[in-house]
Design a protein around this motif. Structure first.
Motif, short mmCIF file in Angstrom:
data_model
loop_
_atom_site.label_atom_id
_atom_site.label_comp_id
_atom_site.label_asym_id
_atom_site.label_seq_id
_atom_site.Cartn_x
_atom_site.Cartn_y
_atom_site.Cartn_z
N LEU A 94 45.11 32.95 75.09
CA LEU A 94 44.36 32.02 75.95
C LEU A 94 45.29 31.15 76.79
O LEU A 94 44.94 30.78 77.91
CB LEU A 94 43.43 31.15 75.11
N TYR B 130 35.95 34.57 79.40
CA TYR B 130 36.17 35.19 78.09
C TYR B 130 35.18 34.65 77.07
O TYR B 130 34.57 35.40 76.30
CB TYR B 130 37.62 34.92 77.65
N LYS C 1 47.73 31.94 78.39
CA LYS C 1 48.17 32.68 79.58
C LYS C 1 47.06 32.82 80.62
O LYS C 1 47.27 33.40 81.68
CB LYS C 1 48.67 34.06 79.17
N LEU C 2 45.88 32.28 80.32
CA LEU C 2 44.74 32.41 81.21
C LEU C 2 44.44 31.10 81.93
O LEU C 2 44.74 30.02 81.41
CB LEU C 2 43.49 32.83 80.42
N SER C 3 43.81 31.21 83.08
CA SER C 3 43.33 30.01 83.77
C SER C 3 42.10 29.49 83.05
O SER C 3 41.49 30.20 82.23
CB SER C 3 42.98 30.34 85.22
N TYR C 4 41.71 28.27 83.39
CA TYR C 4 40.51 27.69 82.81
C TYR C 4 39.30 28.57 83.08
O TYR C 4 38.49 28.82 82.18
CB TYR C 4 40.31 26.27 83.37
N GLU C 5 39.19 29.07 84.31
CA GLU C 5 38.06 29.93 84.68
C GLU C 5 38.06 31.23 83.88
O GLU C 5 37.01 31.71 83.46
CB GLU C 5 38.09 30.23 86.18
N GLU C 6 39.24 31.79 83.66
CA GLU C 6 39.34 33.02 82.86
C GLU C 6 38.96 32.77 81.40
O GLU C 6 38.33 33.62 80.77
CB GLU C 6 40.76 33.59 82.95
N VAL C 7 39.34 31.62 80.88
CA VAL C 7 38.97 31.27 79.50
C VAL C 7 37.45 31.14 79.39
O VAL C 7 36.85 31.66 78.45
CB VAL C 7 39.68 29.98 79.03
#
Length: 92
Positions: A11, A22, A13-19
């Motif tokens: 997590l 997910y 390694k992800l942007s807030y939007e990607e989290v």
């Protein structure tokens, strides 16, 4: 049991939007899982109380996904500068 360290590392390694994406997908997958458990419990005659519990858990997961979608939408509507400087909104 979950590999918490592995999840946190992935997590990070992800942007807030990607989290959020997910998280939403995970909630919807969980809803499908509980619906399948409800279906199988019903087919096996394990009792309507258990079936209703699984159905309630599925609905709760869908509600969580909707809340997260709302959070993502609210974040997307903020001006870019405000998005970068403000923490995610908390819902009560």
């Amino acid at each position: 049991m979950y590999d918490v360290e592995g999840v946190v590392e992935a997590l990070s390694k992800l942007s807030y939007e990607e989290v959020l994406a997910y998280w939403i997908a995970s909630e919807l997958e969980e809803a499908r899982f509980y619906r399948e458990l409800a279906r199988r419990a019903r087919n096996l005659g394990l009792g309507e109380e258990l079936v209703k519990t699984f159905e309630k858990l599925a609905q709760d997961s869908i509600s969580h996904a909707r809340d997260l979608e709302s959070t993502a939408f609210d974040q997307a509507r903020q001006p870019p500068r405000e998005q970068a400087n403000s923490p995610p909104k908390r819902r009560s």
